[in-house]
Scaffold this motif. Structure first.
Motif, PDB file in Angstrom:
ATOM      1  N   CYS A  56       0.828  -1.213   0.000  1.00 54.12           N
ATOM      2  CA  CYS A  56       0.000   0.000   0.000  1.00 54.12           C
ATOM      3  C   CYS A  56       0.864   1.265   0.000  1.00 54.12           C
ATOM      4  O   CYS A  56       0.403   2.345   0.384  1.00 54.12           O
ATOM      5  CB  CYS A  56      -0.956   0.002   1.193  1.00 54.12           C
ATOM      6  SG  CYS A  56      -0.189  -0.322   2.792  1.00 54.12           S
ATOM      7  N   ALA A  57       2.101   1.147  -0.453  1.00 57.88           N
ATOM      8  CA  ALA A  57       3.009   2.299  -0.457  1.00 57.88           C
ATOM      9  C   ALA A  57       2.514   3.417  -1.362  1.00 57.88           C
ATOM     10  O   ALA A  57       2.881   4.583  -1.176  1.00 57.88           O
ATOM     11  CB  ALA A  57       4.406   1.857  -0.882  1.00 57.88           C
ATOM     12  N   HIS A  58       1.667   3.093  -2.349  1.00 58.07           N
ATOM     13  CA  HIS A  58       1.162   4.104  -3.269  1.00 58.07           C
ATOM     14  C   HIS A  58      -0.056   4.845  -2.735  1.00 58.07           C
ATOM     15  O   HIS A  58      -0.534   5.794  -3.360  1.00 58.07           O
ATOM     16  CB  HIS A  58       0.790   3.435  -4.596  1.00 58.07           C
ATOM     17  CG  HIS A  58      -0.342   2.447  -4.471  1.00 58.07           C
ATOM     18  ND1 HIS A  58      -0.156   1.198  -3.905  1.00 58.07           N
ATOM     19  CD2 HIS A  58      -1.653   2.530  -4.812  1.00 58.07           C
ATOM     20  CE1 HIS A  58      -1.323   0.544  -3.929  1.00 58.07           C
ATOM     21  NE2 HIS A  58      -2.231   1.331  -4.467  1.00 58.07           N
ATOM     22  N   ASN A 182     -11.067 -13.244   7.543  1.00 53.11           N
ATOM     23  CA  ASN A 182      -9.734 -12.960   7.044  1.00 53.11           C
ATOM     24  C   ASN A 182      -9.477 -11.460   7.167  1.00 53.11           C
ATOM     25  O   ASN A 182     -10.412 -10.655   7.203  1.00 53.11           O
ATOM     26  CB  ASN A 182      -9.601 -13.372   5.577  1.00 53.11           C
ATOM     27  CG  ASN A 182      -9.925 -14.831   5.358  1.00 53.11           C
ATOM     28  OD1 ASN A 182      -9.441 -15.689   6.076  1.00 53.11           O
ATOM     29  ND2 ASN A 182     -10.757 -15.120   4.363  1.00 53.11           N
ATOM     30  N   ASN A 183      -8.207 -11.077   7.197  1.00 54.84           N
ATOM     31  CA  ASN A 183      -7.879  -9.665   7.384  1.00 54.84           C
ATOM     32  C   ASN A 183      -6.703  -9.282   6.497  1.00 54.84           C
ATOM     33  O   ASN A 183      -5.646  -9.911   6.558  1.00 54.84           O
ATOM     34  CB  ASN A 183      -7.541  -9.410   8.864  1.00 54.84           C
ATOM     35  CG  ASN A 183      -7.263  -7.934   9.164  1.00 54.84           C
ATOM     36  OD1 ASN A 183      -7.394  -7.079   8.303  1.00 54.84           O
ATOM     37  ND2 ASN A 183      -6.873  -7.669  10.395  1.00 54.84           N
ATOM     38  N   LEU A 184      -6.905  -8.267   5.678  1.00 56.96           N
ATOM     39  CA  LEU A 184      -5.799  -7.638   4.968  1.00 56.96           C
ATOM     40  C   LEU A 184      -5.548  -6.317   5.677  1.00 56.96           C
ATOM     41  O   LEU A 184      -6.339  -5.374   5.558  1.00 56.96           O
ATOM     42  CB  LEU A 184      -6.133  -7.407   3.492  1.00 56.96           C
ATOM     43  CG  LEU A 184      -5.027  -6.747   2.666  1.00 56.96           C
ATOM     44  CD1 LEU A 184      -3.776  -7.628   2.612  1.00 56.96           C
ATOM     45  CD2 LEU A 184      -5.504  -6.431   1.253  1.00 56.96           C
ATOM     46  N   ALA A 185      -4.476  -6.256   6.459  1.00 60.44           N
ATOM     47  CA  ALA A 185      -4.178  -5.096   7.296  1.00 60.44           C
ATOM     48  C   ALA A 185      -3.108  -4.249   6.623  1.00 60.44           C
ATOM     49  O   ALA A 185      -1.969  -4.696   6.452  1.00 60.44           O
ATOM     50  CB  ALA A 185      -3.707  -5.556   8.673  1.00 60.44           C
ATOM     51  N   ALA A 252       1.717  -4.339   4.109  1.00 58.30           N
ATOM     52  CA  ALA A 252       0.450  -4.936   4.504  1.00 58.30           C
ATOM     53  C   ALA A 252       0.711  -6.343   5.034  1.00 58.30           C
ATOM     54  O   ALA A 252       1.751  -6.955   4.745  1.00 58.30           O
ATOM     55  CB  ALA A 252      -0.530  -4.982   3.330  1.00 58.30           C
ATOM     56  N   LEU A 253      -0.230  -6.850   5.802  1.00 58.61           N
ATOM     57  CA  LEU A 253      -0.142  -8.200   6.364  1.00 58.61           C
ATOM     58  C   LEU A 253      -1.470  -8.904   6.146  1.00 58.61           C
ATOM     59  O   LEU A 253      -2.530  -8.375   6.490  1.00 58.61           O
ATOM     60  CB  LEU A 253       0.168  -8.132   7.862  1.00 58.61           C
ATOM     61  CG  LEU A 253       0.179  -9.461   8.621  1.00 58.61           C
ATOM     62  CD1 LEU A 253       1.328 -10.356   8.134  1.00 58.61           C
ATOM     63  CD2 LEU A 253       0.292  -9.228  10.125  1.00 58.61           C
ATOM     64  N   TYR A 254      -1.400 -10.083   5.574  1.00 64.46           N
ATOM     65  CA  TYR A 254      -2.589 -10.924   5.455  1.00 64.46           C
ATOM     66  C   TYR A 254      -2.632 -11.870   6.650  1.00 64.46           C
ATOM     67  O   TYR A 254      -1.686 -12.622   6.898  1.00 64.46           O
ATOM     68  CB  TYR A 254      -2.564 -11.730   4.157  1.00 64.46           C
ATOM     69  CG  TYR A 254      -3.704 -12.721   4.056  1.00 64.46           C
ATOM     70  CD1 TYR A 254      -5.025 -12.291   3.996  1.00 64.46           C
ATOM     71  CD2 TYR A 254      -3.469 -14.101   4.036  1.00 64.46           C
ATOM     72  CE1 TYR A 254      -6.077 -13.198   3.915  1.00 64.46           C
ATOM     73  CE2 TYR A 254      -4.512 -15.012   3.957  1.00 64.46           C
ATOM     74  CZ  TYR A 254      -5.811 -14.544   3.898  1.00 64.46           C
ATOM     75  OH  TYR A 254      -6.857 -15.444   3.827  1.00 64.46           O
ATOM     76  N   ILE A 255      -3.745 -11.815   7.408  1.00 67.67           N
ATOM     77  CA  ILE A 255      -3.944 -12.683   8.568  1.00 67.67           C
ATOM     78  C   ILE A 255      -5.143 -13.579   8.280  1.00 67.67           C
ATOM     79  O   ILE A 255      -6.280 -13.094   8.225  1.00 67.67           O
ATOM     80  CB  ILE A 255      -4.207 -11.875   9.853  1.00 67.67           C
ATOM     81  CG1 ILE A 255      -3.131 -10.811  10.062  1.00 67.67           C
ATOM     82  CG2 ILE A 255      -4.278 -12.801  11.065  1.00 67.67           C
ATOM     83  CD1 ILE A 255      -3.395  -9.891  11.260  1.00 67.67           C
ATOM     84  N   PRO A 256      -4.928 -14.868   8.064  1.00 67.01           N
ATOM     85  CA  PRO A 256      -6.064 -15.761   7.834  1.00 67.01           C
ATOM     86  C   PRO A 256      -6.989 -15.767   9.059  1.00 67.01           C
ATOM     87  O   PRO A 256      -6.545 -15.587  10.200  1.00 67.01           O
ATOM     88  CB  PRO A 256      -5.412 -17.133   7.634  1.00 67.01           C
ATOM     89  CG  PRO A 256      -3.985 -16.840   7.285  1.00 67.01           C
ATOM     90  CD  PRO A 256      -3.637 -15.587   8.024  1.00 67.01           C
TER      91      PRO A 256
END
Length: 358
Positions: A56-58, A182-185, A252-256
Protein backbone atom coordinates in the motif's frame (compact mmCIF):
# COMPACT_ATOMS: atom_id res chain seq x y z
CA UNK A 1 10.71 -18.28 8.05
CA UNK A 2 13.95 -17.34 9.75
CA UNK A 3 14.64 -16.65 13.39
CA UNK A 4 15.20 -13.05 14.41
CA UNK A 5 17.61 -14.14 17.11
CA UNK A 6 19.48 -17.28 18.06
CA UNK A 7 18.26 -17.06 21.64
CA UNK A 8 15.81 -19.44 23.23
CA UNK A 9 12.67 -18.19 24.95
CA UNK A 10 14.44 -16.93 28.06
CA UNK A 11 12.73 -14.88 30.71
CA UNK A 12 15.45 -12.27 31.19
CA UNK A 13 13.13 -9.73 32.80
CA UNK A 14 16.15 -7.70 33.90
CA UNK A 15 16.75 -6.59 30.31
CA UNK A 16 15.17 -3.39 29.03
CA UNK A 17 13.83 -4.69 25.72
CA UNK A 18 10.38 -6.34 25.77
CA UNK A 19 10.48 -10.11 26.08
CA UNK A 20 8.73 -10.67 22.75
CA UNK A 21 11.46 -8.62 21.04
CA UNK A 22 14.17 -10.88 22.45
CA UNK A 23 12.39 -14.22 22.10
CA UNK A 24 14.07 -15.23 18.83
CA UNK A 25 10.80 -15.83 16.99
CA UNK A 26 10.90 -16.68 13.28
CA UNK A 27 9.85 -13.99 10.86
CA UNK A 28 6.63 -14.28 8.89
CA UNK A 29 7.12 -15.09 5.22
CA UNK A 30 7.16 -11.98 3.04
CA UNK A 31 6.70 -11.23 -0.65
CA UNK A 32 7.25 -8.18 -2.82
CA UNK A 33 5.27 -7.02 -5.82
CA UNK A 34 1.78 -8.26 -4.90
CA UNK A 35 -0.78 -6.47 -7.08
CA UNK A 36 -4.05 -5.07 -5.72
CA UNK A 37 -5.75 -6.01 -9.01
CA UNK A 38 -5.12 -9.72 -8.43
CA UNK A 39 -4.70 -9.88 -4.67
CA UNK A 40 -7.75 -12.07 -3.99
CA UNK A 41 -6.54 -14.68 -6.47
CA UNK A 42 -3.08 -14.43 -4.97
CA UNK A 43 -4.39 -15.06 -1.45
CA UNK A 44 -6.76 -17.87 -2.42
CA UNK A 45 -5.81 -20.95 -0.45
CA UNK A 46 -3.22 -19.12 1.70
CA UNK A 47 -3.59 -20.41 5.26
CA UNK A 48 -0.49 -18.85 6.84
CA UNK A 49 0.13 -15.15 7.58
CA UNK A 50 1.92 -13.34 4.78
CA UNK A 51 3.68 -9.96 4.70
CA UNK A 52 3.08 -7.97 1.50
CA UNK A 53 5.98 -5.54 1.40
CA UNK A 54 5.19 -2.18 -0.17
CA UNK A 55 1.65 -3.28 -0.97
CA UNK A 56 0.00 0.00 0.00
CA UNK A 57 3.01 2.30 -0.46
CA UNK A 58 1.16 4.10 -3.27
CA UNK A 59 -1.75 5.12 -1.01
CA UNK A 60 -2.04 8.91 -0.63
CA UNK A 61 -2.53 8.31 3.10
CA UNK A 62 0.87 6.60 3.28
CA UNK A 63 2.44 9.50 1.37
CA UNK A 64 1.02 11.88 3.98
CA UNK A 65 2.34 9.70 6.81
CA UNK A 66 5.83 9.72 5.34
CA UNK A 67 5.85 13.54 5.26
CA UNK A 68 5.16 13.98 8.98
CA UNK A 69 2.81 13.02 11.77
CA UNK A 70 1.07 16.38 11.38
CA UNK A 71 0.51 15.73 7.67
CA UNK A 72 -0.96 12.32 8.54
CA UNK A 73 -3.30 13.91 11.07
CA UNK A 74 -4.38 16.56 8.54
CA UNK A 75 -5.06 13.88 5.91
CA UNK A 76 -7.32 11.99 8.31
CA UNK A 77 -9.18 15.18 9.22
CA UNK A 78 -9.78 15.90 5.51
CA UNK A 79 -11.62 12.56 5.23
CA UNK A 80 -13.36 12.74 8.62
CA UNK A 81 -17.17 12.79 8.80
CA UNK A 82 -17.25 14.89 11.96
CA UNK A 83 -18.91 12.27 14.16
CA UNK A 84 -17.21 11.80 17.57
CA UNK A 85 -14.91 8.77 17.62
CA UNK A 86 -14.63 6.16 20.34
CA UNK A 87 -11.38 6.83 22.17
CA UNK A 88 -9.52 4.90 24.87
CA UNK A 89 -7.81 7.09 27.46
CA UNK A 90 -5.31 5.32 29.71
CA UNK A 91 -2.68 6.55 32.14
CA UNK A 92 1.03 6.36 31.40
CA UNK A 93 1.43 3.54 33.92
CA UNK A 94 -0.44 1.19 31.56
CA UNK A 95 2.62 1.22 29.30
CA UNK A 96 0.19 1.44 26.38
CA UNK A 97 -1.27 -1.99 27.16
CA UNK A 98 -5.01 -2.10 26.47
CA UNK A 99 -6.14 -4.52 29.16
CA UNK A 100 -8.22 -5.20 32.26
CA UNK A 101 -7.83 -3.41 35.57
CA UNK A 102 -6.13 -5.29 38.42
CA UNK A 103 -9.16 -7.32 39.61
CA UNK A 104 -10.67 -7.71 36.11
CA UNK A 105 -13.80 -5.85 37.18
CA UNK A 106 -13.26 -3.36 34.37
CA UNK A 107 -10.56 -2.06 32.07
CA UNK A 108 -7.39 -0.01 32.53
CA UNK A 109 -8.72 2.83 30.37
CA UNK A 110 -11.77 5.03 29.96
CA UNK A 111 -13.83 5.14 26.78
CA UNK A 112 -14.79 8.63 25.64
CA UNK A 113 -16.62 10.10 22.68
CA UNK A 114 -14.07 12.53 21.28
CA UNK A 115 -13.77 14.74 18.19
CA UNK A 116 -11.04 13.24 16.03
CA UNK A 117 -9.08 16.49 16.01
CA UNK A 118 -8.93 16.53 19.80
CA UNK A 119 -7.63 12.97 19.95
CA UNK A 120 -4.99 13.63 17.29
CA UNK A 121 -3.85 16.83 19.00
CA UNK A 122 -3.38 14.96 22.27
CA UNK A 123 -1.35 12.24 20.56
CA UNK A 124 0.89 14.77 18.84
CA UNK A 125 1.20 16.84 22.01
CA UNK A 126 2.65 13.85 23.90
CA UNK A 127 4.87 12.67 21.02
CA UNK A 128 8.38 11.87 22.15
CA UNK A 129 7.50 11.59 25.83
CA UNK A 130 8.66 8.37 27.48
CA UNK A 131 5.73 8.58 29.91
CA UNK A 132 3.03 9.49 27.41
CA UNK A 133 -0.52 8.48 28.40
CA UNK A 134 -2.32 5.90 26.27
CA UNK A 135 -4.42 7.42 23.50
CA UNK A 136 -6.14 5.01 21.14
CA UNK A 137 -8.99 4.87 18.63
CA UNK A 138 -10.05 1.23 18.18
CA UNK A 139 -11.70 -0.21 15.07
CA UNK A 140 -13.72 2.56 13.40
CA UNK A 141 -15.57 1.78 10.20
CA UNK A 142 -14.45 4.03 7.38
CA UNK A 143 -17.94 4.07 5.84
CA UNK A 144 -19.20 6.04 8.86
CA UNK A 145 -16.23 8.00 10.20
CA UNK A 146 -14.08 8.35 7.05
CA UNK A 147 -16.54 7.96 4.14
CA UNK A 148 -14.13 8.92 1.32
CA UNK A 149 -11.04 7.19 2.65
CA UNK A 150 -11.60 3.81 0.99
CA UNK A 151 -12.06 5.27 -2.50
CA UNK A 152 -8.79 7.19 -2.18
CA UNK A 153 -6.91 4.22 -0.70
CA UNK A 154 -8.14 1.18 -2.64
CA UNK A 155 -6.78 -2.13 -1.33
CA UNK A 156 -8.23 -4.35 -4.06
CA UNK A 157 -10.64 -6.44 -1.99
CA UNK A 158 -13.87 -4.50 -2.60
CA UNK A 159 -15.47 -7.41 -4.50
CA UNK A 160 -15.70 -9.46 -1.29
CA UNK A 161 -17.49 -6.60 0.51
CA UNK A 162 -14.99 -6.25 3.34
CA UNK A 163 -15.59 -4.31 6.53
CA UNK A 164 -12.97 -1.57 6.33
CA UNK A 165 -11.81 0.03 9.57
CA UNK A 166 -9.18 2.49 10.73
CA UNK A 167 -7.25 2.14 14.00
CA UNK A 168 -4.98 4.86 15.34
CA UNK A 169 -3.09 5.80 18.46
CA UNK A 170 0.30 6.33 20.01
CA UNK A 171 2.43 3.48 21.38
CA UNK A 172 -0.30 0.97 22.17
CA UNK A 173 -0.27 -2.80 22.78
CA UNK A 174 -3.29 -4.93 21.88
CA UNK A 175 -3.43 -8.31 23.63
CA UNK A 176 -3.36 -11.45 21.50
CA UNK A 177 -6.79 -12.27 20.10
CA UNK A 178 -8.33 -13.83 17.00
CA UNK A 179 -10.94 -12.69 14.48
CA UNK A 180 -13.24 -14.97 12.55
CA UNK A 181 -12.85 -13.17 9.17
CA UNK A 182 -9.73 -12.96 7.04
CA UNK A 183 -7.88 -9.66 7.38
CA UNK A 184 -5.80 -7.64 4.97
CA UNK A 185 -4.18 -5.10 7.30
CA UNK A 186 -2.56 -2.12 5.57
CA UNK A 187 -0.07 -0.25 7.72
CA UNK A 188 -0.55 3.43 6.94
CA UNK A 189 1.60 5.23 9.53
CA UNK A 190 4.19 4.20 12.09
CA UNK A 191 5.87 0.87 12.67
CA UNK A 192 3.80 -2.08 13.86
CA UNK A 193 4.79 -5.50 15.20
CA UNK A 194 2.47 -8.50 15.02
CA UNK A 195 3.16 -11.68 16.98
CA UNK A 196 1.13 -14.41 15.28
CA UNK A 197 0.09 -17.84 16.52
CA UNK A 198 -2.04 -20.55 14.86
CA UNK A 199 -5.58 -21.27 16.11
CA UNK A 200 -4.61 -24.56 17.78
CA UNK A 201 -2.53 -22.68 20.36
CA UNK A 202 -5.56 -21.44 22.28
CA UNK A 203 -4.83 -23.77 25.22
CA UNK A 204 -1.36 -22.26 25.59
CA UNK A 205 -2.54 -18.64 25.44
CA UNK A 206 -4.84 -18.58 28.49
CA UNK A 207 -7.81 -16.70 27.01
CA UNK A 208 -9.90 -14.51 29.30
CA UNK A 209 -13.69 -14.21 29.66
CA UNK A 210 -15.81 -14.80 26.58
CA UNK A 211 -18.35 -12.07 27.31
CA UNK A 212 -16.12 -9.35 28.76
CA UNK A 213 -13.03 -8.17 26.92
CA UNK A 214 -11.46 -4.77 26.08
CA UNK A 215 -12.29 -4.99 22.38
CA UNK A 216 -15.26 -7.35 22.61
CA UNK A 217 -13.24 -10.38 21.47
CA UNK A 218 -11.67 -12.63 24.11
CA UNK A 219 -7.97 -12.00 24.61
CA UNK A 220 -4.93 -13.82 25.94
CA UNK A 221 -4.18 -12.85 29.53
CA UNK A 222 -0.43 -13.24 28.95
CA UNK A 223 1.61 -10.04 28.83
CA UNK A 224 3.83 -10.62 25.81
CA UNK A 225 6.21 -7.89 26.97
CA UNK A 226 6.81 -9.51 30.35
CA UNK A 227 5.17 -12.96 30.54
CA UNK A 228 4.67 -14.58 33.95
CA UNK A 229 5.78 -18.14 33.24
CA UNK A 230 4.85 -19.32 36.72
CA UNK A 231 1.24 -18.25 36.20
CA UNK A 232 1.14 -19.12 32.49
CA UNK A 233 3.65 -21.99 32.01
CA UNK A 234 2.12 -23.30 28.77
CA UNK A 235 2.93 -20.01 27.06
CA UNK A 236 6.44 -21.40 26.50
CA UNK A 237 4.90 -24.04 24.25
CA UNK A 238 2.92 -21.38 22.38
CA UNK A 239 6.16 -19.57 21.55
CA UNK A 240 7.41 -22.65 19.73
CA UNK A 241 4.65 -22.01 17.18
CA UNK A 242 4.79 -18.19 17.07
CA UNK A 243 6.09 -15.91 14.34
CA UNK A 244 6.64 -12.18 14.13
CA UNK A 245 5.84 -9.64 11.41
CA UNK A 246 7.18 -6.08 11.59
CA UNK A 247 5.49 -3.65 9.21
CA UNK A 248 6.67 -0.25 8.04
CA UNK A 249 4.38 2.37 6.57
CA UNK A 250 3.25 1.05 3.18
CA UNK A 251 3.45 -2.65 4.09
CA UNK A 252 0.45 -4.94 4.50
CA UNK A 253 -0.14 -8.20 6.36
CA UNK A 254 -2.59 -10.92 5.46
CA UNK A 255 -3.94 -12.68 8.57
CA UNK A 256 -6.06 -15.76 7.83
CA UNK A 257 -9.22 -16.01 9.91
CA UNK A 258 -8.85 -17.43 13.44
CA UNK A 259 -5.09 -16.78 13.73
CA UNK A 260 -4.15 -15.21 17.07
CA UNK A 261 -2.32 -11.90 16.80
CA UNK A 262 -0.72 -9.62 19.37
CA UNK A 263 -0.29 -6.11 17.95
CA UNK A 264 2.12 -3.36 19.00
CA UNK A 265 2.19 0.10 17.47
CA UNK A 266 5.65 1.57 17.91
CA UNK A 267 5.57 5.02 16.32
CA UNK A 268 4.44 8.34 17.75
CA UNK A 269 1.30 8.29 15.57
CA UNK A 270 0.22 4.93 14.18
CA UNK A 271 -2.59 4.25 11.72
CA UNK A 272 -3.77 0.84 10.49
CA UNK A 273 -6.39 0.19 7.80
CA UNK A 274 -7.95 -3.28 8.11
CA UNK A 275 -10.20 -5.17 5.70
CA UNK A 276 -12.21 -8.08 7.10
CA UNK A 277 -14.09 -10.56 4.93
CA UNK A 278 -15.39 -14.09 5.32
CA UNK A 279 -15.16 -17.12 3.07
CA UNK A 280 -18.79 -18.11 3.57
CA UNK A 281 -22.03 -16.27 2.89
CA UNK A 282 -23.10 -13.79 5.56
CA UNK A 283 -26.51 -15.46 5.85
CA UNK A 284 -24.77 -18.46 7.42
CA UNK A 285 -24.43 -16.43 10.62
CA UNK A 286 -21.52 -15.96 13.01
CA UNK A 287 -19.73 -19.09 14.22
CA UNK A 288 -19.39 -17.44 17.63
CA UNK A 289 -23.15 -17.84 18.05
CA UNK A 290 -22.73 -21.60 17.67
CA UNK A 291 -19.98 -21.58 20.31
CA UNK A 292 -22.12 -19.63 22.78
CA UNK A 293 -25.07 -21.93 22.16
CA UNK A 294 -22.78 -24.91 22.83
CA UNK A 295 -21.67 -23.33 26.11
CA UNK A 296 -25.33 -23.11 27.07
CA UNK A 297 -26.43 -26.52 25.85
CA UNK A 298 -23.40 -28.81 26.03
CA UNK A 299 -20.71 -27.66 28.41
CA UNK A 300 -22.44 -28.75 31.64
CA UNK A 301 -23.39 -32.21 30.42
CA UNK A 302 -21.65 -35.24 31.97
CA UNK A 303 -18.35 -36.14 30.34
CA UNK A 304 -19.72 -39.23 28.58
CA UNK A 305 -22.51 -37.19 27.01
CA UNK A 306 -20.10 -34.45 25.88
CA UNK A 307 -18.04 -37.20 24.26
CA UNK A 308 -21.13 -38.43 22.42
CA UNK A 309 -21.94 -34.94 21.18
CA UNK A 310 -18.33 -34.51 20.08
CA UNK A 311 -18.81 -37.52 17.80
CA UNK A 312 -21.92 -35.90 16.32
CA UNK A 313 -20.11 -32.59 15.75
CA UNK A 314 -17.21 -34.39 14.11
CA UNK A 315 -19.59 -36.28 11.82
CA UNK A 316 -21.88 -33.41 10.80
CA UNK A 317 -19.55 -30.41 11.10
CA UNK A 318 -15.80 -30.88 11.42
CA UNK A 319 -15.49 -33.89 9.11
CA UNK A 320 -18.30 -32.83 6.78
CA UNK A 321 -16.01 -33.02 3.74
CA UNK A 322 -16.06 -36.81 4.12
CA UNK A 323 -19.63 -36.88 2.89
CA UNK A 324 -22.04 -37.17 5.81
CA UNK A 325 -25.00 -36.87 3.42
CA UNK A 326 -23.79 -38.77 0.34
CA UNK A 327 -25.91 -41.80 1.21
CA UNK A 328 -29.09 -39.66 1.38
CA UNK A 329 -31.11 -38.98 -1.75
CA UNK A 330 -30.32 -35.45 -3.03
CA UNK A 331 -33.90 -34.23 -2.60
CA UNK A 332 -33.99 -35.36 1.02
CA UNK A 333 -30.72 -33.93 2.35
CA UNK A 334 -32.31 -30.76 3.73
CA UNK A 335 -29.93 -28.81 5.94
CA UNK A 336 -27.15 -31.32 5.21
CA UNK A 337 -26.90 -30.10 1.60
CA UNK A 338 -23.64 -28.32 0.86
CA UNK A 339 -23.40 -25.46 0.44
CA UNK A 340 -26.52 -24.53 2.39
CA UNK A 341 -28.83 -22.47 0.19
CA UNK A 342 -30.21 -19.10 1.29
CA UNK A 343 -33.81 -20.28 1.77
CA UNK A 344 -32.70 -23.33 3.76
CA UNK A 345 -30.43 -21.14 5.91
CA UNK A 346 -33.28 -18.74 6.64
CA UNK A 347 -35.54 -21.61 7.66
CA UNK A 348 -32.85 -22.95 9.97
CA UNK A 349 -32.28 -19.53 11.52
CA UNK A 350 -36.00 -19.15 12.15
CA UNK A 351 -36.15 -22.57 13.82
CA UNK A 352 -33.22 -21.70 16.07
CA UNK A 353 -34.76 -18.39 17.06
CA UNK A 354 -38.01 -20.11 18.00
CA UNK A 355 -36.23 -22.84 19.92
CA UNK A 356 -34.23 -20.30 21.96
CA UNK A 357 -37.46 -18.67 23.14
CA UNK A 358 -38.51 -21.83 24.97
Amino acid sequence: MKRTDASRHTEGDTLDAPFIERAGLPETREVWGADSKTILDYLAGVTQPLILRGYCAHFPSVAAAKKSDRAMADYLLEHYSGYPVNSCYGEAKTGGRVFYNEDMSGFNFQVRQTPLGTLLDEILCHAGQSDAPMRYMPSSEVSYWFPHFSAANEAGVHTVSPVGSLWLGNKVRIAAHYDFPNNLACNIAGQRRFTLLPPDQINNLYPGPLEFAPGGQEISLVDFHNPDFEKFPRFRSALDHAQVAVLEAGDALYIPGMWWHHVESMGQLNVLYTHWWRDSAAYMGRPTNALLHAVLGLRNLPAHQRKAWKALFDYYIFDAEKGAAEHIAPGARGMLEQPLALDAAMQLRAKLQNDLKR
